[in-house]
Design a protein around this motif. Structure first.
Motif, PDB file in Angstrom:
ATOM      1  N   HIS A 158      24.024  37.352  31.072  1.00 47.61           N
ATOM      2  CA  HIS A 158      23.555  36.249  32.144  1.00 47.61           C
ATOM      3  C   HIS A 158      23.883  36.741  33.572  1.00 47.61           C
ATOM      4  O   HIS A 158      24.901  37.626  33.808  1.00 47.61           O
ATOM      5  N   ALA A 159      23.243  36.351  34.442  1.00 48.51           N
ATOM      6  CA  ALA A 159      23.488  36.837  35.841  1.00 48.51           C
ATOM      7  C   ALA A 159      24.513  36.401  36.543  1.00 48.51           C
ATOM      8  O   ALA A 159      25.145  37.232  37.196  1.00 48.51           O
ATOM      9  N   THR A 160      25.108  35.214  36.129  1.00 54.00           N
ATOM     10  CA  THR A 160      26.201  34.717  36.533  1.00 54.00           C
ATOM     11  C   THR A 160      27.349  35.628  36.247  1.00 54.00           C
ATOM     12  O   THR A 160      28.456  36.037  36.820  1.00 54.00           O
ATOM     13  N   PHE A 220      31.390  33.189  22.517  1.00 51.26           N
ATOM     14  CA  PHE A 220      29.897  33.324  22.457  1.00 51.26           C
ATOM     15  C   PHE A 220      29.314  32.571  23.565  1.00 51.26           C
ATOM     16  O   PHE A 220      29.739  31.433  24.060  1.00 51.26           O
ATOM     17  N   TYR A 221      28.155  32.971  23.745  1.00 54.18           N
ATOM     18  CA  TYR A 221      27.327  32.357  24.993  1.00 54.18           C
ATOM     19  C   TYR A 221      26.862  30.828  24.709  1.00 54.18           C
ATOM     20  O   TYR A 221      26.510  30.674  23.679  1.00 54.18           O
ATOM     21  N   PRO A 268      29.585  37.680  27.078  1.00 50.05           N
ATOM     22  CA  PRO A 268      28.910  37.050  26.029  1.00 50.05           C
ATOM     23  C   PRO A 268      27.343  37.156  26.078  1.00 50.05           C
ATOM     24  O   PRO A 268      26.978  36.683  27.178  1.00 50.05           O
ATOM     25  N   VAL A 269      26.446  37.822  25.458  1.00 46.01           N
ATOM     26  CA  VAL A 269      25.174  37.982  25.533  1.00 46.01           C
ATOM     27  C   VAL A 269      24.397  36.702  25.216  1.00 46.01           C
ATOM     28  O   VAL A 269      24.810  35.892  24.467  1.00 46.01           O
ATOM     29  N   ASP A 270      23.394  36.471  25.907  1.00 44.56           N
ATOM     30  CA  ASP A 270      22.850  35.013  26.265  1.00 44.56           C
ATOM     31  C   ASP A 270      21.666  35.142  25.035  1.00 44.56           C
ATOM     32  O   ASP A 270      21.397  35.892  24.460  1.00 44.56           O
ATOM     33  N   ARG A 271      20.911  34.196  24.849  1.00 46.35           N
ATOM     34  CA  ARG A 271      19.752  34.081  23.664  1.00 46.35           C
ATOM     35  C   ARG A 271      18.666  34.653  23.913  1.00 46.35           C
ATOM     36  O   ARG A 271      18.013  34.964  23.089  1.00 46.35           O
ATOM     37  N   PHE A 310      18.813  33.807  14.277  1.00 49.81           N
ATOM     38  CA  PHE A 310      18.886  34.893  15.232  1.00 49.81           C
ATOM     39  C   PHE A 310      17.684  35.652  15.866  1.00 49.81           C
ATOM     40  O   PHE A 310      17.145  36.406  14.982  1.00 49.81           O
ATOM     41  N   ASN A 311      17.371  35.397  16.735  1.00 46.17           N
ATOM     42  CA  ASN A 311      16.020  35.899  17.375  1.00 46.17           C
ATOM     43  C   ASN A 311      16.238  35.827  18.861  1.00 46.17           C
ATOM     44  O   ASN A 311      15.287  35.184  19.596  1.00 46.17           O
ATOM     45  N   PRO A 312      16.792  37.063  19.497  1.00 40.91           N
ATOM     46  CA  PRO A 312      16.744  36.881  20.795  1.00 40.91           C
ATOM     47  C   PRO A 312      15.413  37.423  21.423  1.00 40.91           C
ATOM     48  O   PRO A 312      14.794  38.434  20.894  1.00 40.91           O
TER      49      PRO A 312
END
Length: 675
Positions: free
Chosen positions: A321-323, A279-280, A313-316, A67-69
């Motif tokens: 995400h923009a989409t 999840f993303y 869902p939040v991305d990495r 876990f390291n955004p």
């Protein structure tokens, strides 16, 4: 006379909810539940180690350092939710893997052990602060299932989980909703936990007495019975709570509709993800739900007396995400246009069976925009008409009706009609109303519109009636392929021109025009888009990934032909079928890069599986893939299985090893797809 009218208006503006003139009926909502229902639409965020491992259900054995955004920005999440018109955010503070998005003192599987911010970070602190900044409500999801904690499966664990609830509900400010997942699987010691729900709920209520609890049994709100976002067309907000508990099977249809004479007020919440999974995953960047699909979900949830909890869902990076954000803004603009002008405000209102000699109930309140004012029929009268009339015809395709739920949900059935000449023509017939019911109708032009309450549990109490003309969208193209590899594309929009590609590019008006089915037997991608007005207006771009068409294939498992026939049919065994094998002969050797299992949503869903490949159908060797389909019971979408192999094979064997529902021991395969 002016003084009398002024006094009546003052009383209406300041009156309490439950007036003594109208007796409440059945189970009633708390003040907190009424406020919750008025939220209507808010955001779900799934975020955690699964974001970085491409899993839906982590096993709890992942290294927390995964876990390291790189650019986590909770303010971006909150800003996006606010701009989308959402009223709050609920985050997966702790999913089944046991990983805590805050540095819990009661776990060693948390952000403290992660690589993010060198273990000094706290996602809940950042998000709760961002919600306060943007005027959003803050909610939390904590799964009691913990696949990491060594105490899980022992009596001690219940107190551990209660301690984690206490941490979350004392450190991050007000919490409007506590989301409980009823999932109950094995922990690291192979044991399952007997959950102490009374302890869990009591712990939370000590700090947030007005919190709304979500679970299969409430008590604040209930799961709507699916993860597609749709409430039942009949949807009661009441439930016999004593008959239900979180995680129990066989209750999805009841939860979808509620129970008319339920003992407790437990309204529905429709949870659904903007992507296929929760999840993303980068592989779903081109699978974000289209605007027409999201509008269908909105009208199937908020428009059917439920709240909508839409997962983003939040991305990495730690960002939306923009989409996804672009699609949310499209949805906000579309809803703003749909409800831009309430045509009912300009109508002359006439009613029948109106309660007499009561200044608190009047037809004028039906279009005043104030939920706390209402019209009601006479005591004992369970029918009544509301007629909207205009000097000139109006054109509309949406009608909204709201009951005043603090006095109970009452309406059993109603119709909508328009006056054609001297005759009334029925254009819609529905059942329940509840807090809000919105009907999507064909475009209709009329001078008089009538809402008729046909049946109710007691005198109907209607707060608002609204009429709108919403812009019509171009329907999404639907791409199908038959067993012989012939691709068909259609759309429900009138007179569209459909263009398509087979190379993965986005179709334009210069792309091949679809006129008739075309052959596409190989694995690949077909993309389509519908255009109208000489290409000036277009639908969403629809992408369909296709496996190898089963041309000339044979099913060697007796009676299982429906598993590869490219139709909605499904192969289903009798009870007690596990383990069961589905063997397919593809007719010739060819590379196999993956297999997909498409579940049968009507039952027999497989949870644990293994896949074998063979060149001759005799020597199978070891399984080339084995595992489980996470969350497949609640989200029965296509399940992809990747296979790393450079060899060619002719035979494929799919082995069902365990069911998703222990009470349903049939094996069912809607389709087995080979890539």
């Amino acid at each position: 006379m002016k003084k009398v009218i002024l006094l009546a208006l003052l009383l209406a503006g300041s009156k309490a909810w439950a007036q003594p003139e109208i007796k409440p009926v059945g189970a009633l909502p708390s003040a907190a539940q009424v406020k919750w229902q008025q939220l209507e639409y808010y955001m779900f965020i799934h975020f955690g180690p699964n974001t970085f491992t491409d899993k839906e259900w982590g096993h709890g054995d992942e290294d927390p350092k995964v876990f390291n955004p790189s650019e986590l920005d909770a303010r971006q999440w909150a800003r996006t939710a606010k701009l989308a018109g959402m009223k709050g955010i609920i985050i997966t503070a702790k999913h089944h893997d046991g990983f805590c998005l805050w540095p819990s003192e009661y776990s060693k599987h948390t952000v403290r052990e992660s690589a993010w911010k060198n273990g000094k970070g706290d996602v809940l602190a950042e998000l709760s602060a961002a919600c306060r900044e943007y005027g959003l409500l803050f909610g939390v999801y904590l799964s009691p299932w913990d696949r990491n904690h060594p105490a899980y499966g022992t009596p001690e664990y219940n107190q551990v989980f209660a301690n984690q609830l206490r941490e979350v509900h004392t450190k991050y400010g007000d919490v409007f909703e506590q989301w409980f997942d009823g999932a109950n699987g094995e922990g690291p010691n192979g044991k399952k936990q007997v959950y102490d729900w009374d302890l869990f709920e009591g712990t939370v209520k000590k700090y947030h007495p007005n919190v709304i609890f979500f679970s299969d049994a409430g008590p604040g709100c209930r799961w709507i019975g699916n993860e597609e976002g749709y409430a039942g067309t009949t949807n009661w907000s009441t439930l016999n709570r004593a008959d239900f508990k979180p995680g129990m099977g066989g209750i999805t249809q009841i939860l979808n509709k509620g129970q008319e004479d339920g003992t407790h007020w437990v309204p529905g919440e429709a949870d659904v993800s903007i992507r296929p999974g929760w999840f993303y995953s980068a592989s779903t960047d081109n699978k974000v739900k289209t605007l027409p699909h999201l509008l269908d979900i909105y009208y199937g949830s908020v428009g059917r007396n439920a709240n909508l909890l839409l997962n983003i869902p939040v991305d990495r990076r730690g960002r939306i995400h923009a989409t996804d954000s672009t699609r949310l803004m499209e949805l906000r603009r579309a809803l703003d246009e749909d409800f831009k002008l309430n045509l009912a405000r300009k109508a002359r209102i006439a009613t029948t069976n109106t309660r007499q000699n009561n200044p608190m109930t009047s037809a004028v309140y039906l279009t005043d925009g104030n939920y706390n004012t209402y019209w009601a029929t006479e005591e004992g009268k369970t029918t009544g008409d509301i007629t909207l009339s205009y000097a000139s015809p109006v054109t509309f395709n949406r009608i909204s009706v709201q009951e005043f739920i603090p006095l109970g949900q009452r309406v059993r059935s109603f119709t909508v009609s328009v006056l054609e000449g001297k005759e009334w023509k029925e254009i819609a017939r529905e059942t329940t109303v509840g807090y809000k019911r919105i009907l999507r109708l064909p475009m209709i032009t009329a001078k008089s519109i009538r809402v008729s309450i046909l049946d109710a549990k007691a005198s109907p109490v209607i707060s608002e009636v609204a009429l709108y003309q919403a812009p019509e969208l171009i329907a999404d193209p639907i791409i199908t392929r038959d067993k012989e590899g012939m691709v068909s594309i259609k759309t429900e929009s009138p007179d569209p021109v459909i263009h398509y590609t087979t190379d993965g590019s986005a179709p334009t008006t210069a792309s091949p025009k679809y006129d008739n089915p075309f052959a596409f037997p190989a694995a690949g991608t077909v993309t389509a888009r519908a255009f109208v007005n000489n290409g000036q207006k277009a639908s969403a771009t629809i992408i369909r990934k296709l496996g190898i068409a089963p041309v000339g294939w044979r099913v060697l498992t007796p009676g299982a032909e429906a598993a590869i026939d490219a139709t909605p049919r499904a192969w289903t065994t009798k009870e007690n079928a596990y383990p069961a094998e589905l063997v397919v002969d593809m007719g010739r050797e060819q590379p196999v890069k993956g297999v997909s299992y498409i579940p049968n949503p009507r039952g027999g869903i497989v949870y644990k599986y293994a896949v074998y490949l063979s060149a001759d159908g005799k020597e199978w060797g070891k399984a080339v893939a084995e595992g489980t389909f996470a969350n497949v019971q609640n989200n029965p979408i296509e399940q992809s299985i990747n296979i790393s192999s450079s060899a060619s094979y002719r035979f494929v064997k799919f082995v069902a090893l365990a069911p998703a529902n222990a009470e349903d021991t049939r094996v069912s395969v809607a389709e087995l797809v080979v890539y």
